[in-house]
Design an enzyme around this catalytic site. Structure first.
Site, mmCIF file in Angstrom:
data_model
loop_
_atom_site.group_PDB
_atom_site.id
_atom_site.type_symbol
_atom_site.label_atom_id
_atom_site.label_comp_id
_atom_site.label_asym_id
_atom_site.label_seq_id
_atom_site.Cartn_x
_atom_site.Cartn_y
_atom_site.Cartn_z
ATOM 1 N N TYR A 142 -2.712 2.944 -10.311
ATOM 2 C CA TYR A 142 -3.233 1.693 -10.868
ATOM 3 C C TYR A 142 -3.195 1.694 -12.402
ATOM 4 C CZ TYR A 142 -5.123 -0.733 -6.764
ATOM 5 O OH TYR A 142 -5.261 -1.436 -5.611
ATOM 6 N N LYS A 192 -0.864 12.663 0.010
ATOM 7 C CA LYS A 192 0.467 12.895 0.572
ATOM 8 C C LYS A 192 1.033 14.152 -0.085
ATOM 9 C CE LYS A 192 3.091 10.454 2.634
ATOM 10 N NZ LYS A 192 3.629 10.658 4.022
ATOM 11 N N ASP A 225 -1.047 8.938 5.622
ATOM 12 C CA ASP A 225 -0.467 8.118 6.699
ATOM 13 C C ASP A 225 -1.067 8.507 8.051
ATOM 14 O OD1 ASP A 225 0.826 10.567 6.512
ATOM 15 O OD2 ASP A 225 2.813 9.793 7.043
ATOM 16 N N ASP A 249 -7.459 1.950 -1.505
ATOM 17 C CA ASP A 249 -7.357 0.489 -1.393
ATOM 18 C C ASP A 249 -6.885 0.122 0.009
ATOM 19 O OD1 ASP A 249 -7.345 -2.188 -2.379
ATOM 20 O OD2 ASP A 249 -5.174 -2.065 -2.587
HETATM 21 C C1 IPM Z 1 -10.025 -4.119 -4.056
HETATM 22 C C2 IPM Z 1 -9.029 -5.192 -4.450
HETATM 23 C C3 IPM Z 1 -8.593 -4.921 -5.885
HETATM 24 C C4 IPM Z 1 -7.855 -3.606 -5.920
HETATM 25 C C5 IPM Z 1 -7.791 -6.051 -6.541
HETATM 26 C C6 IPM Z 1 -8.496 -7.379 -6.475
HETATM 27 C C7 IPM Z 1 -7.445 -5.716 -7.969
HETATM 28 O O1 IPM Z 1 -7.977 -5.205 -3.554
HETATM 29 O O2 IPM Z 1 -11.047 -3.981 -4.749
HETATM 30 O O3 IPM Z 1 -9.791 -3.451 -3.058
HETATM 31 O O4 IPM Z 1 -6.646 -3.551 -5.636
HETATM 32 O O5 IPM Z 1 -8.490 -2.601 -6.229
HETATM 33 MG MG MG Z 2 -8.232 -3.938 -1.856
#
Ligand code: IPM
Ligand code: MG
Length: 368
Positions: A142, A192, A225, A249
């Site tokens: 990220y 992974k 996975d 996520d």
């Molecule tokens: C989450 C959401 C966020 C992320 C987005 C809205 C940036 O999907 O909090 O899970 O990807 O972290």
């Molecule tokens: Mg999310």
């Protein structure tokens, strides 16, 4: 002593609607429990872009750093799809997470008895489920550099970088082990390591932290996975799952469906302790802004309400009050009240956002 302070950032889409129900509960806490919060409000996401040309102003960012806890609704919507990446609504949320250094994101997936029939999985697979995913929230792909879309010869190339330092892995591992000690003492770490060096390091560091400081906690490792597959096959084998930002996520959305609806899941994003001993903290539902139903009074406010309950527990040491709210939610579900997202294919008559909030308040009253 000063009242505990809360910054409410309701955001976009259904954010303001579900947050309105949390505000009712905050008012109820003042009236009936003698707990008064200093509440301030601000903008984040698309609504902030509309007002200020940025998804989060420096003033709001600075304010978020000062309060005891931030409560966030949701950000984003199709209206903002065409915006430049740097000012997209999501950037506001990601800036909050990064600058507050909220590295440990707790995403519980708990199946309420009344909803066990509603999951797309068999009842025996999900009934009584109670697990927590601890997602690393401030690093990994990220945020890793280099990133961007570049020209390479006569074509474009999109680049993101998965990057983890030892200390970033160690601190989130520690938070997972601490949490497990207060629960069923089991941690499963997912990465992974079969294809990614960052995964090899992740596995090694989690194991080292375990062996050095948490040998009493049962630790296992799984490829992410296979972990996704096991989450669907037999989720009750897990207690605490610790994983990186991107896998967390994905896995947390999958785990959410085990519980019946994304509309049920709260989250807490925690950082290091502040001077007053409380962790830096932001609480938000796992669901998004649901533009398809925004403004219609249909959204399920439970995830946002349970996020406030997590704030009471993790920021304000009010575990008993948190439990009171969780019990009230359990009660309205057991009474058969359902927002639209909680109706199966056979349908039924749903209640709206505000009616669900009122029913939870009535259950809170009855608990006194
Ligand atoms: C989450 C959401 C966020 C992320 C987005 C809205 C940036 O999907 O909090 O899970 O990807 O972290
Ligand atoms: Mg999310």
């Amino acid at each position: 002593m000063a009242n505990p302070s809360l910054l409410i950032l309701a955001g976009d889409g259904i954010g303001p609607e579900v947050m309105a129900e949390v505000k009712k509960i905050i008012a109820w806490m003042g009236d009936k429990r003698g707990v008064t919060f200093d509440v301030s409000e601000g903008l984040v996401g698309g609504c902030s872009y509309d007002a200020h040309g940025t998804p989060l102003t420096d003033e709001t960012m600075a304010h978020a750093q000062e309060v005891d806890a931030v409560l966030l609704g949701a950000v984003g919507g199709p209206k903002y799809d065409k915006l430049d990446f740097s000012v997209k609504p999501e950037r506001g949320l990601l800036r909050l997470r990064k600058e507050m250094d909220l590295f440990s994101n707790l995403r519980p997936a708990q199946c309420f008895d009344a909803l066990a029939d509603f999951s797309s999985l068999k009842k025996e697979v999900v009934a009584g489920l109670d697990i927590v995913i601890v997602r690393e929230l401030t690093s990994g792909v990220y945020f890793g550099e280099p990133r961007g879309i570049f020209k390479e010869g006569n074509e474009r190339v999109g680049i993101n970088t998965q990057r983890y330092t030892e200390s970033e892995i160690a601190r989130v591992a520690k938070s997972a082990f601490e949490l497990a000690r207060r629960r069923n003492n089991k941690v499963c770490s997912m990465e992974k390591a079969n294809v990614m060096e960052s995964g090899i390091l992740w596995r090694e560091v989690v194991q080292e932290v375990h062996d050095r400081d948490y040998p009493d906690v049962e630790l296992s490792h799984m490829y992410a996975d296979a972990g996704a597959m096991q989450l669907c096959r037999w989720p009750k084998q897990f207690d605490v799952i610790v994983t990186d930002n991107l896998f967390g996520d994905l896995l947390s959305d999958a785990a959410a469906m085990l519980t019946g609806s994304l509309g049920m899941l709260p989250s807490a994003s925690l950082g290091a302790p502040m001077a007053n001993g409380r962790p830096k903290a932001l609480y938000e539902p796992v669901h998004g802004s649901a533009p398809d139903i925004a403004g219609q009074g249909k959204a399920n406010p439970i995830a946002c309400i349970l996020s406030f309950a997590m704030a009471l527990r993790y920021s304000f040491d009010m575990g008993t009050e948190a439990e009171r709210i969780e019990k009230a939610v359990e009660k309205v579900l057991a009474d058969g009240l359902r927002t639209a997202d909680l109706l199966g294919p056979e349908g039924g008559s749903p209640i709206g956002t505000s009616a669900m909030g009122d029913a939870i308040i009535a259950a809170l009253d009855a608990s006194l």
